[in-house]
Scaffold this motif. Structure first.
Motif, short mmCIF file in Angstrom:
data_model
loop_
_atom_site.label_atom_id
_atom_site.label_comp_id
_atom_site.label_asym_id
_atom_site.label_seq_id
_atom_site.Cartn_x
_atom_site.Cartn_y
_atom_site.Cartn_z
N GLN A 81 0.98 -1.14 -0.01
CA GLN A 81 0.03 0.04 -0.24
C GLN A 81 0.94 1.15 0.00
O GLN A 81 1.47 1.36 0.88
CB GLN A 81 -0.91 -0.22 1.14
N GLY A 97 9.63 -18.43 8.78
CA GLY A 97 8.87 -19.19 10.09
C GLY A 97 8.76 -18.00 11.26
O GLY A 97 8.07 -17.92 11.95
N GLU A 98 9.74 -16.95 10.98
CA GLU A 98 9.37 -15.59 12.04
C GLU A 98 8.66 -14.59 11.36
O GLU A 98 9.24 -14.20 10.25
CB GLU A 98 10.82 -15.41 12.42
N VAL A 99 7.77 -14.11 11.99
CA VAL A 99 7.45 -12.72 11.42
C VAL A 99 8.39 -11.47 11.42
O VAL A 99 8.83 -11.40 12.51
CB VAL A 99 5.98 -12.24 12.20
N ARG A 158 10.33 -7.96 11.29
CA ARG A 158 9.95 -6.79 11.93
C ARG A 158 10.35 -5.47 11.39
O ARG A 158 10.37 -4.35 11.74
CB ARG A 158 10.54 -6.71 13.57
N HIS A 185 6.48 -16.04 3.41
CA HIS A 185 5.18 -16.15 3.75
C HIS A 185 4.52 -14.76 3.94
O HIS A 185 4.90 -14.15 4.71
CB HIS A 185 4.75 -17.15 4.78
N LEU A 198 0.95 -13.22 5.43
CA LEU A 198 0.21 -13.83 6.12
C LEU A 198 -0.67 -12.71 6.82
O LEU A 198 -0.34 -11.42 6.58
CB LEU A 198 0.87 -14.42 7.63
N PRO A 199 -1.77 -12.86 7.35
CA PRO A 199 -2.50 -11.81 7.78
C PRO A 199 -2.10 -11.06 8.98
O PRO A 199 -1.51 -11.72 9.80
CB PRO A 199 -4.09 -12.38 8.28
N MET A 211 -1.68 -9.61 12.63
CA MET A 211 -2.22 -10.20 13.86
C MET A 211 -2.21 -9.42 15.02
O MET A 211 -0.95 -8.66 15.06
CB MET A 211 -1.55 -11.50 14.40
N SER A 212 -2.95 -8.97 15.86
CA SER A 212 -2.72 -8.46 17.03
C SER A 212 -3.18 -9.49 18.29
O SER A 212 -3.66 -10.49 18.15
CB SER A 212 -3.63 -7.28 17.43
N GLY A 213 -2.78 -9.18 19.57
CA GLY A 213 -2.92 -10.31 20.47
C GLY A 213 -3.82 -9.55 21.56
O GLY A 213 -4.23 -8.59 21.36
N GLY A 214 -4.16 -10.33 22.34
CA GLY A 214 -5.12 -9.85 23.52
C GLY A 214 -4.36 -9.56 24.86
O GLY A 214 -4.52 -9.11 25.76
#
Lengths: 755, 161, 87
Positions: free
Chosen positions: C47, C61-63, C65, C79, C81-82, C84-87
């Protein structure tokens, strides 16, 4: 119970159970939460909320409210900057900003009952509340859609005329409620199912549930005459509040300071803003500090619940018990604006298993409910319920032990997930082995209407950015400053990691959570990241302190810094055992030998390592009332390395109990028109002491190679297994397969054919 | 025209006077007027127990009591549980058993648990669970809270012993 | 050359291929080279000048940064991937 330990490192502080640093303040009532904060001359704010689930706002007349004695100011969406103005990117960015802004104060449409439309500041809360009744809003009521399946149908009421489905970067052409569609595919599904001897396919639903933190949202804002804005609030992320307020108000981050007060629970629900921009706006309008605190009804109706889901899962296995194929479709309710956790839900769904052929479809769907927020392992509990129920049914059809079946198919290091990446070192199999070896699993469960269920779960955990500084005191203790809100003992788990490096006791490291002006950028306490990432920042900052202390020793001794050693709290020099100086002694000399020492670090780590859990539940179902009694419950979880085991157990127990509540009781009862009918803790019934047994814990420690002490996040995954573990136990107790949450007494009686 | 009522009461053993409106709850008076913010606000409808205090020795959700009802009565809040000599055994047990996470429900639990142990020095787990069922905790799953109360009972017996 | 796994709904652009190999030592180069072979890919992944906020990228295998600056090794797996956020 004996914990399975696979961590090889030796520790002095990490792994012990010191009293948390903030504990005394919290047991004496002295700790100040957001709601406890006040300033001289402070006004009180209240929010007017839409009584309709879907309505066009034709006009808002605030004149009568403004004329009420004691009222000092009223704001509506007109007081918010137009998101389109002054933004270079008029595409997606502007749309998202409009959504963000509209959720704070609705501009042209109210999209859920409880949607904020105006806010009032007055001399006291009662006057502010009286003023709300005087605001005249002219609504054109529109048909509402409050269920994901209905919202996906052709001809459903449309929430956003401009919304087009985003299918992994490709935009649809017609108005829709399906905000996005994602798909994961691996191997050849038909081939996988052709290899299967047994196939199970089922549909599942879960209800909307709330995070249910006991402390309502709150914010106090002060817009000073020099343009500086300060916000005191209870949040999981002070910097996130700063960023979001800056975006919504189009105001520079440098002029906004967010002071994190103590926080009374979040579970993901306090990673976003609701009241914070309003407190700032009302303060700007009135020139006074303004405080807002939500009622419990406002929390239920106006803040992020977790998505309801409609799901279909199909899995196949061979007679020998090898999973061959998995297919799923997950549709999540995003609430009024796009952005449910369906992506994470899809990726976690089959993660505990090694499956060659798989396909997962996900849909993010807007409905007339509050915008969903993160809730502990967001998305994974819904999809885990569906998948682990089907896995259990397969084991049953194949006549296999449910743990043995899971072990045979367990993901392990090197397993390629359906969403693509390959797992590193994980504890999936270790958790299953520990569950099988547990006292609970080997105990006998006898008696009518009783059953035992088991389920596994996975959550990715996240890394993100954290900062930390450590300054050395002359008495040999250190002060540690960090930016992570402490929701459950992380001051301790972070301080302990610094103490480990510095050879100090946990009590000799004094942690403080600082405001956004006083510490480097630090992202939310969420994603099970704080002990992992902020702990890592503390580890690095402690090493920075040691490096400087070694230089100082070298200077004092006129030695080469590279020859200085530090062991057991004492500095020395290689080859000269007579030269020794304790940390405390050196600390006392700092001011005369070159000045104070402050260590600092920022981290943005990857390698957080995923977390697996396996739970075992024993239940008894009352065949007359349908009520499920949890007789015994055991949680098994891979913590990597449990820094403070008591608080790791606490996360496992608390997460499990939230999952039990989600499974058995909790639900937004929605009228067809979109009103939540149970907006109090009396009717939205979370588990009480009486509903539960002790929650047994088995901590497995498969060291995470991505962290210096092997730590993995622990906070979220324990909420994932309970719904399926309980559904599987109910199946064995009374023979019915529950496919909808909550598994309330009425739902169970219906399934049993009693009513 | 006077719009406020004059209330004379005792809070944590000391005489206190304050003015309040008829519609003010005791919780509001404690927190807003007297600055005793240790008593927490969770739901304002008597369902969470975060605002638990004792009124003449009886446990109450202070959000369900009017401030004027405190007139001539004796109130105990979390601020009165510890003494200058140190923490109460219930508080010490909560710390050592890690019976709190976020801590917002903790004052209410401690006030409730103390009231139980003053009546029944050696309660069973079942009895503790029954007694504390009016206090909601969303973080801990209650396991460590129940253990802390058992532990506090033992500490108190030792002190008496 | 890096092995790039193509998100399922973008496989129309690769003639159905689940994974393709392209050169590049950073994520930016990989996406640029992907675009050269499979036109349209870049618009789906970026974008403006940045990675789409809807995406996260895993390398081996690691997102990652570092966004588009993320290093990509000779044998790396990439890869999309969508986010993500956490709780």
């Amino acid at each position: 119970m004996a914990n399975k330990v696979l961590v090889r490192q030796e520790f002095k502080v990490v792994g012990t159970r010191p009293i948390r640093h903030d504990g005394t303040d919290k047991v004496t009532g002295r700790a100040l939460y957001g709601g406890d904060f006040s300033l001289p001359g402070m006004l009180y704010g209240k929010v007017l909320r839409s009584p309709h689930a879907h309505a066009r706002i034709l006009s808002i007349d605030t004149s009568a409210a403004e004329a009420l004695p004691g009222v000092r100011g009223v704001v509506t969406a007109k007081d918010l900057p137009r998101p389109e103005e002054g933004i270079a990117d008029v595409g997606e960015g502007a749309v998202n900003l409009r959504f963000l802004s509209d959720n704070i104060l609705a501009s042209n449409k109210a999209l859920y009952k409880g949607h904020a439309v105006a806010a009032v500041a007055a001399v006291d809360a009662h006057t502010a509340e009286a003023a709300l009744a005087l605001i005249k809003v002219d609504y054109q009521v529109l048909p509402a859609v409050v269920n994901v399946r209905e919202a996906m149908k052709e001809g459903a009421p449309i929430l956003h005329e401009s919304l087009r489905t985003d299918a992994q970067g490709q935009k649809g052409t017609t108005p829709t409620n399906i905000a996005s569609r994602i798909q994961f595919a691996k191997g050849t599904l038909e081939q996988g199912f052709a290899q299967a001897d047994v196939v199970v396919e089922r549909e599942f639903e879960t209800a909307t549930v709330h995070q249910g933190y006991i402390e309502p949202h709150n914010a106090t804002g002060l817009w000073s005459s020099d343009g500086q804005v300060t916000i005191w609030c209870s949040t999981q992320g002070a910097f996130t509040v700063r960023d979001l307020v800056s975006q919504i108000l189009r105001y520079p981050v440098s002029k906004i300071k967010v002071v994190p007060m103590e926080i009374g629970g979040g579970f993901g629900g306090k990673t976003v803003v609701y009241l914070e921009p309003l407190a700032a706006l009302l303060s700007r309008k009135t020139g006074k500090p303004v405080k807002l605190v939500m009622t419990r009804t406002e929390v239920f109706e106006g803040t992020g619940p977790t998505p309801a889901a409609s799901m279909k899962v199909k899995m196949g296995a061979t007679r020998e018990g090898k999973l061959t194929a998995a297919e799923a479709s997950f549709a999540f309710e995003a609430g009024a604006y796009p952005g449910s956790a369906v992506g994470a839900g899809c990726m976690c769904a089959f993660a505990p298993y090694d499956i060659e052929h798989g396909k997962i479809d996900g849909y993010d769907v807007v409905v007339n409910k509050p915008k969903a927020a993160a809730y502990r392992a967001p998305g994974a509990t819904q999809t885990g319920f569906a998948v682990e129920s089907v896995v259990d049914e397969l084991a049953e059809k194949l006549g296999l032990d449910p743990i043995a079946f899971r072990m045979k198919n367990s993901a392990r290091e090197g397993t390629r997930r359906i969403d693509g990446p390959i797992f590193g070192v994980i504890g999936a199999l270790d958790c299953l082995e520990a569950a099988r070896a547990s006292d609970h699993w080997s105990s006998r469960l006898e008696g009518p209407n009783r059953g035992r269920g088991v389920a596994s779960g996975f959550w990715f955990n996240i890394g993100l950015q954290s900062s930390c500084t450590i300054s050395v005191n002359a008495d040999g203790t250190v002060n540690l400053v960090e930016g992570s809100a402490d929701i459950g003992g992380t001051r301790a788990s972070i301080a302990m990691q610094a103490a480990e490096v510095l050879c100090l006791r946990a009590e000799e490291v004094k942690p403080t959570v600082a405001d956004t002006d006083s510490i480097g950028y630090t992202q939310v306490t969420g994603g099970s990241r704080t002990t992992f990432a902020t702990g890592w920042a503390a580890y690095e900052a402690a090493h920075d302190v040691l490096r400087q202390m070694k230089e100082r020793v070298a200077k004092i001794w006129e030695a080469n810094p590279a020859d200085v050693t530090y062991e057991e709290g004492v500095f020395g020099v290689k080859g000269d055992p007579k030269m020794q100086m304790a940390f405390r002694e050196l600390a006392g000399k700092l001011n005369h030998t070159g000045g104070p020492i402050v260590g600092r670090a920022t981290v943005d780590p990857k390698g957080q390592g995923g977390a697996f859990a396996t739970h075992i539940a024993d239940v008894e179902v009352d065949p007359e009332t349908g009520k499920v009694k949890v007789l015994r419950y055991t949680t098994v979880q891979d913590a990597g390395k449990a820094v403070h085991p008591s608080y790791v157990e606490g996360q496992m127990q608390g997460g499990a109990v939230q999952g039990i509540g989600w499974a058995l009781n909790e639900e937004y009862f929605m009228t067809p028109g979109g009103t939540m009918a149970n907006t109090s803790f009396l009717d939205y019934r979370m588990p009480t002491t009486l509903d539960l047994p002790m929650i047994e814990t088995v901590i497995v420690e498969v060291a995470n190679p991505g962290h210096p002490f092997g730590v993995r996040g622990v906070g979220e995954v324990p909420i994932v297994p309970p719904p399926a573990a309980l559904a599987n136990a109910i199946r064995r107790a009374v023979g019915v397969r529950m496919t909808r949450l909550p598994m309330s007494p009425g739902a169970i009686l219906k399934e049993m054919g009693t009513v | 025209m006077a719009t406020k009522h004059h209330v004379v009461t005792r809070v944590n053993g000391e005489e206190v006077e304050f003015l309040c409106e008829a519609r003010h709850s005791l919780l509001e008076a404690l927190r807003e007027t007297l600055g005793l913010t240790g008593t927490k606000e969770g739901c304002l409808d008597g369902n969470c127990g975060a605002c638990t205090v004792t009124l003449d020795g009886r446990l109450m959700d202070s959000c369900l009591v009017l401030a004027v009802e405190a007139h001539g009565r004796e109130i105990q809040t979390i601020e009165g549980v510890a003494s200058p000599q140190g923490l109460h055994p219930v508080q010490q047990a909560f710390l050592e058993e890690a019976a709190l996470q976020c801590g917002i429900c903790t004052p209410g639990f401690i006030v409730s648990a103390k009231a139980l142990l003053e009546r029944e020095p050696n309660p069973t787990e079942e009895r503790i669970r029954w007694w504390l069922a009016g206090n909601l905790c969303r973080c801990t799953g209650y396991d460590k809270i129940v253990r802390a109360v058992v532990d506090a009972a033992a500490r108190m017996a030792e002190v008496k012993g | 050359m890096a092995i790039v796994y193509i998100p399922a709904l973008m496989r129309g652009l690769t003639g159905g291929a689940e994974k393709v190999t392209v050169p590049g030592s950073s994520l930016r180069q990989v996406i640029h080279n992907l675009e050269a072979v499979y036109p349209g890919m870049q618009a789906r992944l970026l974008q403006g000048d940045d990675l789409s906020p809807a995406l996260s990228v895993a390398v081996d295998g690691e997102v990652v940064r570092l966004g588009l600056l993320a290093p990509v090794g000779e044998q790396s797996e990439v890869h999309f991937l969508p986010a993500m956020s956490g709780g």
